[in-house]
Design a protein around this motif. Structure first.
Motif, PDB file in Angstrom:
ATOM      1  N   ASP A 172      47.801  29.367  34.296  1.00 54.43           N
ATOM      2  CA  ASP A 172      46.458  28.957  33.887  1.00 54.43           C
ATOM      3  C   ASP A 172      45.846  28.159  35.033  1.00 54.43           C
ATOM      4  O   ASP A 172      46.398  27.138  35.455  1.00 54.43           O
ATOM      5  N   ASP A 173      44.722  28.625  35.544  1.00 51.26           N
ATOM      6  CA  ASP A 173      44.031  27.894  36.604  1.00 51.26           C
ATOM      7  C   ASP A 173      42.551  28.228  36.517  1.00 51.26           C
ATOM      8  O   ASP A 173      42.167  29.407  36.505  1.00 51.26           O
ATOM      9  N   ALA A 174      41.713  27.194  36.466  1.00 52.74           N
ATOM     10  CA  ALA A 174      40.279  27.414  36.272  1.00 52.74           C
ATOM     11  C   ALA A 174      39.647  28.145  37.450  1.00 52.74           C
ATOM     12  O   ALA A 174      38.797  29.025  37.256  1.00 52.74           O
ATOM     13  N   ASP A 175      40.036  27.799  38.675  1.00 48.97           N
ATOM     14  CA  ASP A 175      39.436  28.453  39.842  1.00 48.97           C
ATOM     15  C   ASP A 175      39.800  29.931  39.899  1.00 48.97           C
ATOM     16  O   ASP A 175      38.942  30.790  40.168  1.00 48.97           O
ATOM     17  N   ALA A 176      41.064  30.246  39.651  1.00 51.10           N
ATOM     18  CA  ALA A 176      41.495  31.649  39.661  1.00 51.10           C
ATOM     19  C   ALA A 176      40.837  32.421  38.522  1.00 51.10           C
ATOM     20  O   ALA A 176      40.414  33.575  38.695  1.00 51.10           O
ATOM     21  N   GLN A 177      40.729  31.790  37.368  1.00 49.94           N
ATOM     22  CA  GLN A 177      40.094  32.447  36.222  1.00 49.94           C
ATOM     23  C   GLN A 177      38.608  32.696  36.502  1.00 49.94           C
ATOM     24  O   GLN A 177      38.066  33.760  36.169  1.00 49.94           O
ATOM     25  N   GLY A 178      37.946  31.733  37.147  1.00 49.40           N
ATOM     26  CA  GLY A 178      36.543  31.901  37.494  1.00 49.40           C
ATOM     27  C   GLY A 178      36.336  33.013  38.516  1.00 49.40           C
ATOM     28  O   GLY A 178      35.374  33.779  38.425  1.00 49.40           O
ATOM     29  N   GLU A 179      37.236  33.091  39.485  1.00 51.10           N
ATOM     30  CA  GLU A 179      37.134  34.160  40.481  1.00 51.10           C
ATOM     31  C   GLU A 179      37.349  35.526  39.824  1.00 51.10           C
ATOM     32  O   GLU A 179      36.667  36.503  40.159  1.00 51.10           O
ATOM     33  N   TYR A 180      38.279  35.570  38.898  1.00 44.74           N
ATOM     34  CA  TYR A 180      38.536  36.808  38.147  1.00 44.74           C
ATOM     35  C   TYR A 180      37.298  37.233  37.372  1.00 44.74           C
ATOM     36  O   TYR A 180      36.899  38.411  37.391  1.00 44.74           O
ATOM     37  N   ALA A 181      36.636  36.270  36.718  1.00 45.61           N
ATOM     38  CA  ALA A 181      35.415  36.576  35.969  1.00 45.61           C
ATOM     39  C   ALA A 181      34.323  37.095  36.898  1.00 45.61           C
ATOM     40  O   ALA A 181      33.605  38.050  36.568  1.00 45.61           O
ATOM     41  N   SER A 182      34.204  36.484  38.070  1.00 50.09           N
ATOM     42  CA  SER A 182      33.180  36.916  39.030  1.00 50.09           C
ATOM     43  C   SER A 182      33.414  38.347  39.496  1.00 50.09           C
ATOM     44  O   SER A 182      32.461  39.130  39.659  1.00 50.09           O
ATOM     45  N   ILE A 183      34.670  38.702  39.702  1.00 50.71           N
ATOM     46  CA  ILE A 183      34.995  40.060  40.154  1.00 50.71           C
ATOM     47  C   ILE A 183      34.707  41.075  39.052  1.00 50.71           C
ATOM     48  O   ILE A 183      34.210  42.181  39.318  1.00 50.71           O
ATOM     49  N   LEU A 184      34.970  40.716  37.812  1.00 51.77           N
ATOM     50  CA  LEU A 184      34.629  41.610  36.696  1.00 51.77           C
ATOM     51  C   LEU A 184      33.110  41.826  36.631  1.00 51.77           C
ATOM     52  O   LEU A 184      32.645  42.941  36.386  1.00 51.77           O
ATOM     53  N   GLU A 185      32.343  40.763  36.862  1.00 54.28           N
ATOM     54  CA  GLU A 185      30.886  40.906  36.903  1.00 54.28           C
ATOM     55  C   GLU A 185      30.469  41.849  38.025  1.00 54.28           C
ATOM     56  O   GLU A 185      29.577  42.694  37.847  1.00 54.28           O
ATOM     57  N   LEU A 186      31.086  41.702  39.184  1.00 54.59           N
ATOM     58  CA  LEU A 186      30.759  42.570  40.321  1.00 54.59           C
ATOM     59  C   LEU A 186      31.033  44.036  39.994  1.00 54.59           C
ATOM     60  O   LEU A 186      30.258  44.924  40.372  1.00 54.59           O
ATOM     61  N   GLN A 187      32.131  44.281  39.286  1.00 52.89           N
ATOM     62  CA  GLN A 187      32.439  45.660  38.926  1.00 52.89           C
ATOM     63  C   GLN A 187      31.400  46.220  37.964  1.00 52.89           C
ATOM     64  O   GLN A 187      31.017  47.395  38.073  1.00 52.89           O
ATOM     65  N   TYR A 188      30.947  45.405  37.043  1.00 50.87           N
ATOM     66  CA  TYR A 188      29.878  45.845  36.142  1.00 50.87           C
ATOM     67  C   TYR A 188      28.594  46.115  36.930  1.00 50.87           C
ATOM     68  O   TYR A 188      27.950  47.165  36.767  1.00 50.87           O
ATOM     69  N   LEU A 189      28.221  45.186  37.807  1.00 50.93           N
ATOM     70  CA  LEU A 189      26.981  45.325  38.565  1.00 50.93           C
ATOM     71  C   LEU A 189      27.020  46.515  39.523  1.00 50.93           C
ATOM     72  O   LEU A 189      25.998  47.157  39.769  1.00 50.93           O
ATOM     73  N   SER A 190      28.202  46.808  40.067  1.00 54.29           N
ATOM     74  CA  SER A 190      28.308  47.944  40.993  1.00 54.29           C
ATOM     75  C   SER A 190      28.011  49.262  40.292  1.00 54.29           C
ATOM     76  O   SER A 190      27.645  50.248  40.928  1.00 54.29           O
ATOM     77  N   GLU A 191      28.148  49.268  38.968  1.00 52.27           N
ATOM     78  CA  GLU A 191      27.858  50.491  38.211  1.00 52.27           C
ATOM     79  C   GLU A 191      26.392  50.599  37.832  1.00 52.27           C
ATOM     80  O   GLU A 191      25.806  51.688  37.876  1.00 52.27           O
ATOM     81  N   VAL A 192      25.758  49.470  37.481  1.00 52.18           N
ATOM     82  CA  VAL A 192      24.413  49.552  36.915  1.00 52.18           C
ATOM     83  C   VAL A 192      23.305  49.335  37.927  1.00 52.18           C
ATOM     84  O   VAL A 192      22.150  49.674  37.669  1.00 52.18           O
TER      85      VAL A 192
END
Length: 271
Positions: A172-192
């Motif tokens: 559990d780490d907030a910085d790693a979790q936040g980076e993971y969330a940002s990458i998921l957003e990027l994957q969504y944005l790369s599609e739309v």
């Protein structure tokens, strides 16, 4: 004996040693305390104090690589990329294989438009073997974050996601979790998203189920950040933006309204 005890008590009293130190004077002389308070300011979005405290910590303890890294991180996040390069360079003077410092330099060079130099440093980070990650939880989390950013820099969003997920499955780490969330957003944005100046004026097709799943996963990931760090202003704002996007994709009017109201409330909290 009583006289001697009294004399010893008198000699050890605060008045015999000059003014009692204040909390501020203690803080100004302690690099660890400066870094601890800087972390608190970072979470709350208090940018000026965040930068000032990390600069103070780095000046108080020139032998501390952590102080130099946190200073570089704060400077880079606040638009002072040239100074950030100096801070990361100072860290590399102490340890020339420090992945977080190499990645920090690469990000700062990208911010300055020096992309060819940055690409060479990102390649060094990507080539770092997994077994070279430090064992301590905090530095290990930062190592995975930087290595994920190196993969994003090369366009490998899936590789970045998988790398961070492998870390988060047992940590559990907030910085790693936040980076993971940002990458998921990027994957969504790369599609739309489309490219070009007219992209915002052109109606986009709805994302495939995979894209919507990435956005939903980003929602869960930002909520996980807030469970670890409830006062994180950045995570609160990013979660609100994800909620807003989910509302635009929602077919159920009532659910969409609920998401929009929640997003507005979170933005007000972040502000």
């Amino acid at each position: 004996a009583a006289t001697a005890a009294a004399a010893q008590s008198s000699s050890s009293s605060p008045s015999s040693k000059g003014p009692r130190p204040t909390p501020l004077s203690i803080l100004e002389q302690s690099a660890p305390l400066c870094l601890s308070l800087a972390h608190h300011c970072k979470r709350h979005g208090w940018r000026c104090a965040w930068v000032s405290l990390t600069l103070r910590a780095a000046s108080l303890d020139p032998s501390s690589n952590d102080a130099k890294l946190r200073c570089g991180e704060a400077l880079l996040a606040n638009g002072r990329a040239s100074e950030a390069i100096e801070a990361f360079s100072a860290a590399l003077d102490l340890d020339d294989e420090l992945i977080e410092a190499i990645g920090g330099q690469a990000a700062a060079l990208d911010a300055l438009g020096r992309h060819d130099e940055a690409a060479r440093l990102w390649a060094r980070v990507r080539n770092a073997p997994l077994h070279s990650a430090p064992p301590q939880k905090g530095p290990r989390a930062q190592w995975y974050v930087v290595c994920a950013r190196a993969r994003v820099a090369s366009g490998d969003l899936f590789g970045a996601e998988e790398l961070l997920l492998s870390f988060l499955q047992s940590n559990d780490d907030a910085d790693a979790q936040g980076e993971y969330a940002s990458i998921l957003e990027l994957q969504y944005l790369s599609e739309v998203e489309t490219e070009g100046p007219a992209a915002s004026a052109v109606p986009q097709p709805p994302p495939r189920s995979e894209g919507r799943d990435k956005l939903s996963s980003a929602f869960d990931a930002w909520k996980a950040v807030l469970r670890l760090s409830p006062d994180d202003a950045k995570a609160t704002a990013r979660l609100a933006l994800v909620e807003h996007e989910l509302a635009t994709l929602c077919a159920d009017t009532r659910e969409a309204k609920s998401l929009l109201n929640s997003a507005l409330s979170r933005l007000e909290t972040a502000i």
